[in-house]
Design a protein around this motif. Structure first.
Motif, PDB file in Angstrom:
ATOM      1  N   GLY A 118      13.504  14.463  -9.159  1.00  0.00           N
ATOM      2  CA  GLY A 118      14.103  15.312 -10.179  1.00  0.00           C
ATOM      3  C   GLY A 118      13.443  16.674 -10.306  1.00  0.00           C
ATOM      4  N   ASP A 119      12.274  16.847  -9.671  1.00  0.00           N
ATOM      5  CA  ASP A 119      11.562  18.128  -9.738  1.00  0.00           C
ATOM      6  C   ASP A 119      11.989  19.106  -8.650  1.00  0.00           C
ATOM      7  OD1 ASP A 119      10.186  17.054 -11.819  1.00  0.00           O
ATOM      8  OD2 ASP A 119       8.232  17.011 -10.836  1.00  0.00           O
ATOM      9  N   ARG A 120      12.798  18.630  -7.713  1.00  0.00           N
ATOM     10  CA  ARG A 120      13.178  19.510  -6.594  1.00  0.00           C
ATOM     11  C   ARG A 120      14.138  20.592  -7.075  1.00  0.00           C
ATOM     12  NH1 ARG A 120      14.118  16.807  -2.198  1.00  0.00           N
ATOM     13  NH2 ARG A 120      13.705  14.720  -2.929  1.00  0.00           N
ATOM     14  N   PRO A 121      14.005  21.804  -6.528  1.00  0.00           N
ATOM     15  CA  PRO A 121      14.938  22.868  -6.886  1.00  0.00           C
ATOM     16  C   PRO A 121      16.312  22.586  -6.278  1.00  0.00           C
ATOM     17  CG  PRO A 121      13.461  23.631  -5.177  1.00  0.00           C
ATOM     18  CD  PRO A 121      12.997  22.264  -5.578  1.00  0.00           C
TER      19      PRO A 121
ATOM     20  N   THR B  58      19.858  21.171  -1.397  1.00  0.00           N
ATOM     21  CA  THR B  58      18.764  20.420  -2.008  1.00  0.00           C
ATOM     22  C   THR B  58      17.447  20.923  -1.424  1.00  0.00           C
ATOM     23  OG1 THR B  58      20.203  18.508  -2.180  1.00  0.00           O
ATOM     24  CG2 THR B  58      17.864  18.103  -2.390  1.00  0.00           C
ATOM     25  N   GLY B  59      16.487  21.221  -2.284  1.00  0.00           N
ATOM     26  CA  GLY B  59      15.204  21.747  -1.830  1.00  0.00           C
ATOM     27  C   GLY B  59      14.122  20.685  -1.754  1.00  0.00           C
ATOM     28  N   LEU B  60      12.988  21.077  -1.193  1.00  0.00           N
ATOM     29  CA  LEU B  60      11.814  20.213  -1.099  1.00  0.00           C
ATOM     30  C   LEU B  60      11.246  19.924  -2.482  1.00  0.00           C
ATOM     31  CD1 LEU B  60       9.843  22.160   1.662  1.00  0.00           C
ATOM     32  CD2 LEU B  60      10.892  19.924   1.959  1.00  0.00           C
ATOM     33  N   ILE B  61      10.637  18.770  -2.633  1.00  0.00           N
ATOM     34  CA  ILE B  61       9.857  18.510  -3.842  1.00  0.00           C
ATOM     35  C   ILE B  61       8.664  19.473  -3.793  1.00  0.00           C
ATOM     36  CG2 ILE B  61       8.380  16.863  -5.050  1.00  0.00           C
ATOM     37  CD1 ILE B  61      10.169  14.621  -3.872  1.00  0.00           C
TER      38      ILE B  61
ATOM     39  N   GLY C  56       0.799  -1.219   0.000  1.00  0.00           N
ATOM     40  CA  GLY C  56       0.000   0.000   0.000  1.00  0.00           C
ATOM     41  C   GLY C  56       0.831   1.268   0.000  1.00  0.00           C
ATOM     42  N   LEU C  57       2.100   1.151   0.345  1.00  0.00           N
ATOM     43  CA  LEU C  57       2.977   2.317   0.403  1.00  0.00           C
ATOM     44  C   LEU C  57       3.862   2.455  -0.828  1.00  0.00           C
ATOM     45  CD1 LEU C  57       4.055   2.066   4.140  1.00  0.00           C
ATOM     46  CD2 LEU C  57       2.255   3.492   3.141  1.00  0.00           C
ATOM     47  N   ARG C  58       3.870   1.478  -1.698  1.00  0.00           N
ATOM     48  CA  ARG C  58       4.748   1.513  -2.878  1.00  0.00           C
ATOM     49  C   ARG C  58       4.474   2.710  -3.778  1.00  0.00           C
ATOM     50  NH1 ARG C  58       4.431  -4.845  -3.812  1.00  0.00           N
ATOM     51  NH2 ARG C  58       6.084  -5.402  -2.360  1.00  0.00           N
ATOM     52  N   ARG C  59       3.216   3.091  -3.907  1.00  0.00           N
ATOM     53  CA  ARG C  59       2.895   4.226  -4.790  1.00  0.00           C
ATOM     54  C   ARG C  59       3.541   5.514  -4.301  1.00  0.00           C
ATOM     55  NH1 ARG C  59      -2.569   7.050  -3.148  1.00  0.00           N
ATOM     56  NH2 ARG C  59      -2.237   8.126  -5.082  1.00  0.00           N
ATOM     57  N   PHE C  60       3.657   5.671  -2.977  1.00  0.00           N
ATOM     58  CA  PHE C  60       4.267   6.879  -2.425  1.00  0.00           C
ATOM     59  C   PHE C  60       5.783   6.858  -2.630  1.00  0.00           C
ATOM     60  CE2 PHE C  60       0.474   5.984   0.224  1.00  0.00           C
ATOM     61  CZ  PHE C  60      -0.306   7.024  -0.240  1.00  0.00           C
ATOM     62  N   TRP C  61       6.379   5.684  -2.477  1.00  0.00           N
ATOM     63  CA  TRP C  61       7.826   5.557  -2.710  1.00  0.00           C
ATOM     64  C   TRP C  61       8.141   5.809  -4.186  1.00  0.00           C
ATOM     65  CZ3 TRP C  61      12.074   5.898  -0.167  1.00  0.00           C
ATOM     66  CH2 TRP C  61      13.264   5.494  -0.756  1.00  0.00           C
ATOM     67  N   ARG C  62       7.314   5.240  -5.071  1.00  0.00           N
ATOM     68  CA  ARG C  62       7.509   5.447  -6.515  1.00  0.00           C
ATOM     69  C   ARG C  62       7.349   6.923  -6.866  1.00  0.00           C
ATOM     70  NH1 ARG C  62       4.002   2.018  -8.225  1.00  0.00           N
ATOM     71  NH2 ARG C  62       2.319   3.507  -8.440  1.00  0.00           N
ATOM     72  N   ALA C  63       6.343   7.579  -6.276  1.00  0.00           N
ATOM     73  CA  ALA C  63       6.134   9.005  -6.539  1.00  0.00           C
ATOM     74  C   ALA C  63       7.326   9.814  -6.041  1.00  0.00           C
ATOM     75  CB  ALA C  63       4.850   9.491  -5.867  1.00  0.00           C
ATOM     76  N   PHE C  64       7.816   9.511  -4.829  1.00  0.00           N
ATOM     77  CA  PHE C  64       8.984  10.210  -4.303  1.00  0.00           C
ATOM     78  C   PHE C  64      10.161  10.053  -5.259  1.00  0.00           C
ATOM     79  CE2 PHE C  64      13.046   9.564  -2.147  1.00  0.00           C
ATOM     80  CZ  PHE C  64      13.281  10.853  -1.711  1.00  0.00           C
ATOM     81  N   SER C  65      10.375   8.844  -5.710  1.00  0.00           N
ATOM     82  CA  SER C  65      11.486   8.583  -6.625  1.00  0.00           C
ATOM     83  C   SER C  65      11.306   9.347  -7.940  1.00  0.00           C
ATOM     84  CB  SER C  65      11.579   7.081  -6.886  1.00  0.00           C
ATOM     85  OG  SER C  65      12.608   6.795  -7.783  1.00  0.00           O
ATOM     86  N   ASP C  66      10.106   9.288  -8.494  1.00  0.00           N
ATOM     87  CA  ASP C  66       9.832   9.973  -9.763  1.00  0.00           C
ATOM     88  C   ASP C  66       9.941  11.494  -9.622  1.00  0.00           C
ATOM     89  OD1 ASP C  66       9.357   7.514 -10.944  1.00  0.00           O
ATOM     90  OD2 ASP C  66       7.167   7.739 -10.964  1.00  0.00           O
ATOM     91  N   LEU C  67       9.510  12.018  -8.493  1.00  0.00           N
ATOM     92  CA  LEU C  67       9.460  13.465  -8.298  1.00  0.00           C
ATOM     93  C   LEU C  67      10.770  14.077  -7.812  1.00  0.00           C
ATOM     94  CD1 LEU C  67       5.930  13.656  -6.681  1.00  0.00           C
ATOM     95  CD2 LEU C  67       6.590  14.594  -8.911  1.00  0.00           C
TER      96      LEU C  67
END
Length: 95
Positions: free
Chosen positions: A33-36, A41-44, A20-31
């Motif tokens: 690269g969007d951090r400033p 290192t900045g927040l996503i 149930g938590l995999r989607r959040f880990w995948r999103a963190f990983s995917d996102l």
């Protein structure tokens, strides 16, 4: 990873993640690269998280969107703490 690639040893020893938590880990990983990036290192950005939740996961319910942001933000906060700790040590390599 590609099918013909071997997993690094650190991943082979990683604990199992609740499905149930995999989607959040995948999103963190995917996102990530969007951090400033600037002095540190900045927040996503929340805008990136919301766009991901809507466009990739199909979330539209405000409660689901808040939950998504809360979980991804929690992972991101821990990542930033680990980065700050790593960078505060002498002879830390940039990462």
């Amino acid at each position: 990873m590609e099918d013909d690639e071997e997993f690094p040893p650190v991943l082979l020893d990683a604990p199992d993640l609740n499905p149930g938590l995999r989607r959040f880990w995948r999103a963190f990983s995917d996102l990530s690269g969007d951090r400033p990036v600037g002095v540190g290192t900045g927040l996503i950005p929340m805008t990136a998280m919301l766009a991901y939740a809507k466009d990739i996961d199909g979330d539209t319910d405000p409660q689901d969107l808040r939950r998504f942001v809360r979980f991804v933000r929690a992972v991101d906060d821990e990542f930033l703490k680990a980065e700050a700790n790593r960078n505060s040590k002498p002879n830390a390599e940039p990462g």
